[in-house]
Design a protein around this motif. Structure first.
Motif, PDB file in Angstrom:
ATOM      1  N   GLU A   1      11.974   0.086  -1.485  1.00  0.00           N
ATOM      2  CA  GLU A   1      12.630  -0.669  -0.504  1.00  0.00           C
ATOM      3  C   GLU A   1      13.811  -0.055   0.215  1.00  0.00           C
ATOM      4  OE1 GLU A   1      14.383  -3.005  -3.713  1.00  0.00           O
ATOM      5  OE2 GLU A   1      12.689  -4.128  -4.337  1.00  0.00           O
ATOM      6  N   GLN A   2      14.345   1.000   0.001  1.00  0.00           N
ATOM      7  CA  GLN A   2      15.255   1.696   0.608  1.00  0.00           C
ATOM      8  C   GLN A   2      14.618   2.358   1.951  1.00  0.00           C
ATOM      9  OE1 GLN A   2      15.310   1.853  -2.783  1.00  0.00           O
ATOM     10  NE2 GLN A   2      17.006   0.343  -2.839  1.00  0.00           N
ATOM     11  N   THR A   3      13.403   2.907   1.670  1.00  0.00           N
ATOM     12  CA  THR A   3      12.952   3.719   2.701  1.00  0.00           C
ATOM     13  C   THR A   3      11.636   3.014   3.845  1.00  0.00           C
ATOM     14  OG1 THR A   3      11.243   4.459   1.191  1.00  0.00           O
ATOM     15  CG2 THR A   3      13.056   5.715   1.500  1.00  0.00           C
ATOM     16  N   ILE A   4      11.336   1.714   3.374  1.00  0.00           N
ATOM     17  CA  ILE A   4      10.309   1.152   3.964  1.00  0.00           C
ATOM     18  C   ILE A   4      10.844   0.685   5.376  1.00  0.00           C
ATOM     19  CG2 ILE A   4      10.830  -1.166   3.000  1.00  0.00           C
ATOM     20  CD1 ILE A   4       7.429   0.151   3.792  1.00  0.00           C
ATOM     21  N   GLY A   5      12.010   0.422   5.638  1.00  0.00           N
ATOM     22  CA  GLY A   5      12.609   0.252   6.930  1.00  0.00           C
ATOM     23  C   GLY A   5      12.273   1.412   8.117  1.00  0.00           C
ATOM     24  N   TYR A   6      12.139   2.508   7.722  1.00  0.00           N
ATOM     25  CA  TYR A   6      11.787   3.498   8.468  1.00  0.00           C
ATOM     26  C   TYR A   6      10.308   3.326   9.016  1.00  0.00           C
ATOM     27  CZ  TYR A   6      15.620   5.905   6.517  1.00  0.00           C
ATOM     28  OH  TYR A   6      17.118   6.583   6.237  1.00  0.00           O
ATOM     29  N   PHE A   7       9.448   2.949   8.127  1.00  0.00           N
ATOM     30  CA  PHE A   7       7.999   2.542   8.910  1.00  0.00           C
ATOM     31  C   PHE A   7       7.966   1.521   9.780  1.00  0.00           C
ATOM     32  CE2 PHE A   7       7.665   4.794   5.012  1.00  0.00           C
ATOM     33  CZ  PHE A   7       6.491   5.797   5.074  1.00  0.00           C
ATOM     34  N   PHE A   8       8.826   0.473   9.467  1.00  0.00           N
ATOM     35  CA  PHE A   8       8.955  -0.534  10.452  1.00  0.00           C
ATOM     36  C   PHE A   8       9.471  -0.261  11.821  1.00  0.00           C
ATOM     37  CE2 PHE A   8       8.701  -3.219   6.442  1.00  0.00           C
ATOM     38  CZ  PHE A   8       7.326  -3.573   6.536  1.00  0.00           C
ATOM     39  N   THR A   9      10.569   0.622  11.614  1.00  0.00           N
ATOM     40  CA  THR A   9      11.201   0.891  13.065  1.00  0.00           C
ATOM     41  C   THR A   9      10.329   1.678  13.667  1.00  0.00           C
ATOM     42  OG1 THR A   9      13.399   1.049  11.739  1.00  0.00           O
ATOM     43  CG2 THR A   9      13.296   2.197  13.552  1.00  0.00           C
ATOM     44  N   ILE A  10       9.562   2.760  13.106  1.00  0.00           N
ATOM     45  CA  ILE A  10       8.611   3.592  14.061  1.00  0.00           C
ATOM     46  C   ILE A  10       7.621   2.514  14.508  1.00  0.00           C
ATOM     47  CG2 ILE A  10       6.735   5.139  13.392  1.00  0.00           C
ATOM     48  CD1 ILE A  10       8.527   6.394  11.419  1.00  0.00           C
ATOM     49  N   PHE A  11       6.833   1.702  14.002  1.00  0.00           N
ATOM     50  CA  PHE A  11       5.960   0.631  14.344  1.00  0.00           C
ATOM     51  C   PHE A  11       6.601  -0.092  15.408  1.00  0.00           C
ATOM     52  CE2 PHE A  11       3.972   1.066  10.080  1.00  0.00           C
ATOM     53  CZ  PHE A  11       2.930   1.926  10.592  1.00  0.00           C
ATOM     54  N   GLY A  12       7.669  -0.564  15.387  1.00  0.00           N
ATOM     55  CA  GLY A  12       8.268  -1.375  16.441  1.00  0.00           C
ATOM     56  C   GLY A  12       8.593  -0.461  17.608  1.00  0.00           C
TER      57      GLY A  12
ATOM     58  N   TYR B   1       0.649  -1.326  -0.055  1.00  0.00           N
ATOM     59  CA  TYR B   1       0.118  -0.052   0.068  1.00  0.00           C
ATOM     60  C   TYR B   1       0.988   1.303  -0.070  1.00  0.00           C
ATOM     61  CZ  TYR B   1      -3.089   3.311   1.605  1.00  0.00           C
ATOM     62  OH  TYR B   1      -3.965   4.561   1.817  1.00  0.00           O
ATOM     63  N   PHE B   2       1.936   1.466   0.805  1.00  0.00           N
ATOM     64  CA  PHE B   2       2.887   2.481   0.976  1.00  0.00           C
ATOM     65  C   PHE B   2       3.420   2.537  -0.333  1.00  0.00           C
ATOM     66  CE2 PHE B   2       3.671   2.450   5.741  1.00  0.00           C
ATOM     67  CZ  PHE B   2       2.347   3.038   6.156  1.00  0.00           C
ATOM     68  N   LYS B   3       3.809   1.522  -1.111  1.00  0.00           N
ATOM     69  CA  LYS B   3       4.440   1.829  -2.314  1.00  0.00           C
ATOM     70  C   LYS B   3       3.638   2.239  -3.134  1.00  0.00           C
ATOM     71  CE  LYS B   3       4.997  -1.959  -4.811  1.00  0.00           C
ATOM     72  NZ  LYS B   3       4.383  -1.801  -6.415  1.00  0.00           N
ATOM     73  N   ASP B   4       2.478   1.921  -3.471  1.00  0.00           N
ATOM     74  CA  ASP B   4       1.446   2.149  -4.446  1.00  0.00           C
ATOM     75  C   ASP B   4       0.842   3.685  -4.108  1.00  0.00           C
ATOM     76  OD1 ASP B   4       1.644   0.008  -5.680  1.00  0.00           O
ATOM     77  OD2 ASP B   4      -0.287  -0.969  -5.176  1.00  0.00           O
ATOM     78  N   VAL B   5       0.549   4.035  -2.849  1.00  0.00           N
ATOM     79  CA  VAL B   5       0.224   5.297  -2.757  1.00  0.00           C
ATOM     80  C   VAL B   5       1.120   6.534  -2.445  1.00  0.00           C
ATOM     81  CG1 VAL B   5      -1.640   6.549  -0.831  1.00  0.00           C
ATOM     82  CG2 VAL B   5      -1.824   4.132  -1.746  1.00  0.00           C
ATOM     83  N   TYR B   6       2.132   6.031  -1.653  1.00  0.00           N
ATOM     84  CA  TYR B   6       2.986   7.166  -1.246  1.00  0.00           C
ATOM     85  C   TYR B   6       4.299   6.946  -1.811  1.00  0.00           C
ATOM     86  CZ  TYR B   6      -0.341   7.738   2.461  1.00  0.00           C
ATOM     87  OH  TYR B   6      -1.421   7.893   3.119  1.00  0.00           O
ATOM     88  N   GLY B   7       4.516   6.136  -2.768  1.00  0.00           N
ATOM     89  CA  GLY B   7       5.811   5.901  -3.370  1.00  0.00           C
ATOM     90  C   GLY B   7       6.998   5.441  -2.586  1.00  0.00           C
ATOM     91  N   VAL B   8       6.882   4.758  -1.405  1.00  0.00           N
ATOM     92  CA  VAL B   8       7.966   4.098  -0.490  1.00  0.00           C
ATOM     93  C   VAL B   8       8.620   3.180  -1.501  1.00  0.00           C
ATOM     94  CG1 VAL B   8       8.300   3.066   1.572  1.00  0.00           C
ATOM     95  CG2 VAL B   8       6.544   4.696   1.542  1.00  0.00           C
TER      96      VAL B   8
END
Length: 124
Positions: free
Chosen positions: A77-88, A68-75
């Motif tokens: 492979e290099q930036t998705i890690g930030y989201f997982f870190t925040i959720f953690g 979803y983030f890839k399609d809607v926000y253009g996230v």
């Protein structure tokens, strides 16, 4: 190590009766798992099944969220890690501070009872 240090189990209250209860009969893990599959509606077994479904749903949501983030926000492979870190970090903070504060203020049993009751599940 983090959970062991920061999320210790609550001390058990002393028994209110003179005799300690007898230990349950020993059974293997295989026997216990088969009992859960055989009688899924038993109260403790129902909790285990709810946990299993919740964990499976969480794993699916993580994968779908990345797409979803890839399609809607253009996230990427290099930036998705930030989201997982925040959720953690939010998950750990929630477990350490918020749940810990509720447990200290109201006790573990009362904290669990503050969740939705069965009658509210059936409400439209």
């Amino acid at each position: 190590m983090f959970a062991w240090k920061w999320l210790p189990e609550s001390p058990r209250p002393p028994y209110a009766y003179a005799q300690r209860p007898t230990a349950p009969s020993r059974r293997t893990i295989k026997q216990a798992l088969w009992e859960i599959v055989e009688r899924p509606s038993a109260p403790a077994h129902r909790v285990i099944w709810i946990y299993v479904v919740g964990m499976l749903a969480l794993n699916v949501v993580i994968g779908v969220m990345a797409l979803y983030f890839k399609d809607v926000y253009g996230v990427t492979e290099q930036t998705i890690g930030y989201f997982f870190t925040i959720f953690g970090v939010v998950g750990v903070a929630h477990a350490v501070w918020l749940v810990g504060w509720f447990n200290q203020r109201f006790g573990e049993i009362r904290t669990m009872q503050m969740g939705p009751s069965r009658s509210s599940w059936a409400s439209p």
